[in-house]
Design a protein around this motif. Structure first.
Motif, PDB file in Angstrom:
ATOM      1  N   LEU A 140       0.826  -1.207   0.000  1.00 22.91           N
ATOM      2  CA  LEU A 140       0.000   0.000   0.000  1.00 22.91           C
ATOM      3  C   LEU A 140       0.862   1.261   0.000  1.00 22.91           C
ATOM      4  O   LEU A 140       0.582   2.218  -0.727  1.00 22.91           O
ATOM      5  N   LEU A 141       1.924   1.266   0.769  1.00 20.56           N
ATOM      6  CA  LEU A 141       2.806   2.438   0.809  1.00 20.56           C
ATOM      7  C   LEU A 141       3.490   2.674  -0.532  1.00 20.56           C
ATOM      8  O   LEU A 141       3.696   3.826  -0.933  1.00 20.56           O
ATOM      9  N   TYR A 142       3.836   1.601  -1.233  1.00 20.01           N
ATOM     10  CA  TYR A 142       4.411   1.780  -2.572  1.00 20.01           C
ATOM     11  C   TYR A 142       3.401   2.438  -3.507  1.00 20.01           C
ATOM     12  O   TYR A 142       3.750   3.301  -4.298  1.00 20.01           O
ATOM     13  N   VAL A 143       2.139   2.025  -3.421  1.00 21.08           N
ATOM     14  CA  VAL A 143       1.109   2.635  -4.264  1.00 21.08           C
ATOM     15  C   VAL A 143       0.900   4.088  -3.867  1.00 21.08           C
ATOM     16  O   VAL A 143       0.811   4.978  -4.722  1.00 21.08           O
ATOM     17  N   VAL A 171      10.060   4.687   2.865  1.00 25.20           N
ATOM     18  CA  VAL A 171       9.461   4.044   4.041  1.00 25.20           C
ATOM     19  C   VAL A 171       9.275   2.538   3.834  1.00 25.20           C
ATOM     20  O   VAL A 171       9.729   1.737   4.660  1.00 25.20           O
ATOM     21  N   PRO A 172       8.636   2.070   2.746  1.00 21.89           N
ATOM     22  CA  PRO A 172       8.454   0.626   2.610  1.00 21.89           C
ATOM     23  C   PRO A 172       9.756  -0.141   2.391  1.00 21.89           C
ATOM     24  O   PRO A 172       9.855  -1.293   2.819  1.00 21.89           O
ATOM     25  N   ILE A 173      10.752   0.485   1.778  1.00 24.99           N
ATOM     26  CA  ILE A 173      12.007  -0.254   1.591  1.00 24.99           C
ATOM     27  C   ILE A 173      12.711  -0.455   2.932  1.00 24.99           C
ATOM     28  O   ILE A 173      13.265  -1.518   3.204  1.00 24.99           O
ATOM     29  N   ILE A 174      12.645   0.532   3.802  1.00 21.47           N
ATOM     30  CA  ILE A 174      13.213   0.379   5.146  1.00 21.47           C
ATOM     31  C   ILE A 174      12.434  -0.687   5.911  1.00 21.47           C
ATOM     32  O   ILE A 174      13.021  -1.532   6.598  1.00 21.47           O
ATOM     33  N   MET A 175      11.110  -0.652   5.773  1.00 20.70           N
ATOM     34  CA  MET A 175      10.274  -1.659   6.439  1.00 20.70           C
ATOM     35  C   MET A 175      10.604  -3.065   5.939  1.00 20.70           C
ATOM     36  O   MET A 175      10.654  -4.019   6.726  1.00 20.70           O
ATOM     37  N   PHE A 200       9.180 -10.193   0.346  1.00 19.73           N
ATOM     38  CA  PHE A 200      10.163  -9.210   0.785  1.00 19.73           C
ATOM     39  C   PHE A 200      11.224  -9.003  -0.296  1.00 19.73           C
ATOM     40  O   PHE A 200      11.565  -7.873  -0.636  1.00 19.73           O
ATOM     41  N   ASP A 201      11.734 -10.110  -0.847  1.00 19.64           N
ATOM     42  CA  ASP A 201      12.739 -10.006  -1.909  1.00 19.64           C
ATOM     43  C   ASP A 201      12.165  -9.327  -3.148  1.00 19.64           C
ATOM     44  O   ASP A 201      12.834  -8.524  -3.801  1.00 19.64           O
ATOM     45  N   TRP A 202      10.932  -9.645  -3.495  1.00 22.06           N
ATOM     46  CA  TRP A 202      10.257  -9.066  -4.663  1.00 22.06           C
ATOM     47  C   TRP A 202      10.171  -7.550  -4.533  1.00 22.06           C
ATOM     48  O   TRP A 202      10.480  -6.814  -5.467  1.00 22.06           O
ATOM     49  N   GLN A 203       9.745  -7.084  -3.363  1.00 22.80           N
ATOM     50  CA  GLN A 203       9.601  -5.646  -3.159  1.00 22.80           C
ATOM     51  C   GLN A 203      10.954  -4.940  -3.139  1.00 22.80           C
ATOM     52  O   GLN A 203      11.091  -3.837  -3.674  1.00 22.80           O
ATOM     53  N   ILE A 204      11.944  -5.567  -2.544  1.00 25.27           N
ATOM     54  CA  ILE A 204      13.275  -4.953  -2.489  1.00 25.27           C
ATOM     55  C   ILE A 204      13.865  -4.844  -3.892  1.00 25.27           C
ATOM     56  O   ILE A 204      14.390  -3.801  -4.281  1.00 25.27           O
ATOM     57  N   LYS A 205      13.771  -5.921  -4.665  1.00 22.99           N
ATOM     58  CA  LYS A 205      14.293  -5.885  -6.042  1.00 22.99           C
ATOM     59  C   LYS A 205      13.520  -4.884  -6.900  1.00 22.99           C
ATOM     60  O   LYS A 205      14.113  -4.170  -7.713  1.00 22.99           O
ATOM     61  N   THR A 206      12.217  -4.843  -6.716  1.00 24.17           N
ATOM     62  CA  THR A 206      11.404  -3.887  -7.468  1.00 24.17           C
ATOM     63  C   THR A 206      11.847  -2.466  -7.173  1.00 24.17           C
ATOM     64  O   THR A 206      11.991  -1.641  -8.085  1.00 24.17           O
ATOM     65  N   PHE A 207      12.069  -2.156  -5.925  1.00 24.43           N
ATOM     66  CA  PHE A 207      12.505  -0.820  -5.528  1.00 24.43           C
ATOM     67  C   PHE A 207      13.834  -0.456  -6.186  1.00 24.43           C
ATOM     68  O   PHE A 207      13.951   0.577  -6.839  1.00 24.43           O
ATOM     69  N   TRP A 208      14.834  -1.320  -6.024  1.00 24.56           N
ATOM     70  CA  TRP A 208      16.176  -0.970  -6.511  1.00 24.56           C
ATOM     71  C   TRP A 208      16.246  -0.907  -8.032  1.00 24.56           C
ATOM     72  O   TRP A 208      16.864  -0.006  -8.595  1.00 24.56           O
ATOM     73  N   TYR A 209      15.617  -1.850  -8.730  1.00 22.38           N
ATOM     74  CA  TYR A 209      15.641  -1.798 -10.194  1.00 22.38           C
ATOM     75  C   TYR A 209      14.884  -0.581 -10.713  1.00 22.38           C
ATOM     76  O   TYR A 209      15.285   0.036 -11.697  1.00 22.38           O
ATOM     77  N   HIS A 223       7.390  -0.874 -12.497  1.00 25.95           N
ATOM     78  CA  HIS A 223       7.218  -0.802 -11.046  1.00 25.95           C
ATOM     79  C   HIS A 223       5.758  -1.047 -10.670  1.00 25.95           C
ATOM     80  O   HIS A 223       5.476  -1.831  -9.750  1.00 25.95           O
ATOM     81  N   ILE A 224       4.843  -0.414 -11.367  1.00 20.54           N
ATOM     82  CA  ILE A 224       3.420  -0.620 -11.080  1.00 20.54           C
ATOM     83  C   ILE A 224       3.034  -2.084 -11.309  1.00 20.54           C
ATOM     84  O   ILE A 224       2.340  -2.694 -10.489  1.00 20.54           O
ATOM     85  N   TYR A 225       3.494  -2.657 -12.412  1.00 20.87           N
ATOM     86  CA  TYR A 225       3.205  -4.062 -12.724  1.00 20.87           C
ATOM     87  C   TYR A 225       3.683  -4.978 -11.602  1.00 20.87           C
ATOM     88  O   TYR A 225       2.962  -5.873 -11.162  1.00 20.87           O
ATOM     89  N   ARG A 226       4.896  -4.761 -11.130  1.00 15.54           N
ATOM     90  CA  ARG A 226       5.455  -5.629 -10.085  1.00 15.54           C
ATOM     91  C   ARG A 226       4.711  -5.480  -8.762  1.00 15.54           C
ATOM     92  O   ARG A 226       4.510  -6.464  -8.052  1.00 15.54           O
ATOM     93  N   ILE A 227       4.307  -4.271  -8.437  1.00 14.19           N
ATOM     94  CA  ILE A 227       3.560  -4.067  -7.194  1.00 14.19           C
ATOM     95  C   ILE A 227       2.201  -4.759  -7.284  1.00 14.19           C
ATOM     96  O   ILE A 227       1.777  -5.451  -6.348  1.00 14.19           O
TER      97      ILE A 227
END
Length: 179
Positions: free
Chosen positions: A64-67, A79-83, A100-109, A161-165
């Protein structure tokens, strides 16, 4: 008779009955063989049902925070990457670790490709200004192409990014790992 006693001793040595203290539990002990099974069999659940439900709610909040970060000009992205990094270890050897790995990779890429796109667009627009001032159509044309390519890379990163979220959040709602 001595052979039987030797065999029993060998059997005891091959199957030790070691009791190892488990961290986080007061004076609780776990068989050595149970620890080995847990480490070798990642599909076996190593967290309780309440911990799993807590991590599921936690992941819903991070998705939700990513959206919501799109409506705050990206200010909530941090905030969500730190979480995710803070609670990632609690989900080890569970299906939730994939989220967790999916969100972290999505953020960095997304950050890397978005930054590349922005830098290319800015350099292209800067060259466009130089081309116009120098009255050189070749520089202006090349700069426009570079700015357009940078914009396309940024747009790709945004859509990806939207697709992955969305894909990750749907998998979490269905209580399944992200592929």
């Amino acid at each position: 008779m001595d052979n039987n006693r030797d065999t029993r001793q060998t059997t005891k040595l091959q199957q030790p009955d070691l009791k190892i203290p488990v961290s986080g539990q007061d004076s609780a002990y776990q068989q050595h063989s149970q620890l080995i099974k847990t480490q070798l069999n990642p599909s076996q659940s190593v967290i309780s049902k309440s911990q799993e439900e807590s991590l599921i709610r936690y992941n819903h909040i991070t998705y939700l925070l990513y959206v919501l970060s799109y409506f705050t000009a990206g200010l909530l992205w941090i905030v969500p990457i730190i979480m995710n990094y803070a609670r990632r270890g609690q989900a080890d050897y569970t299906w939730l670790s994939t989220h967790f790995d999916w969100q972290i990779k999505t953020f960095w890429y997304s950050i890397i490709f978005g930054a590349i796109g922005i830098v290319m667009a800015v350099i292209g627009l800067g060259g466009l200004g130089l081309g116009v001032f120098a009255d050189s159509s070749n520089v202006a044309l090349g700069s426009t192409g570079l700015a357009a390519l940078g914009g396309l890379i940024f747009l790709f990163a945004f859509i990806w990014h939207i697709y992955r979220i969305v894909k990750g959040w749907i998998a979490l709602t269905d209580k399944r790992p992200v592929p």
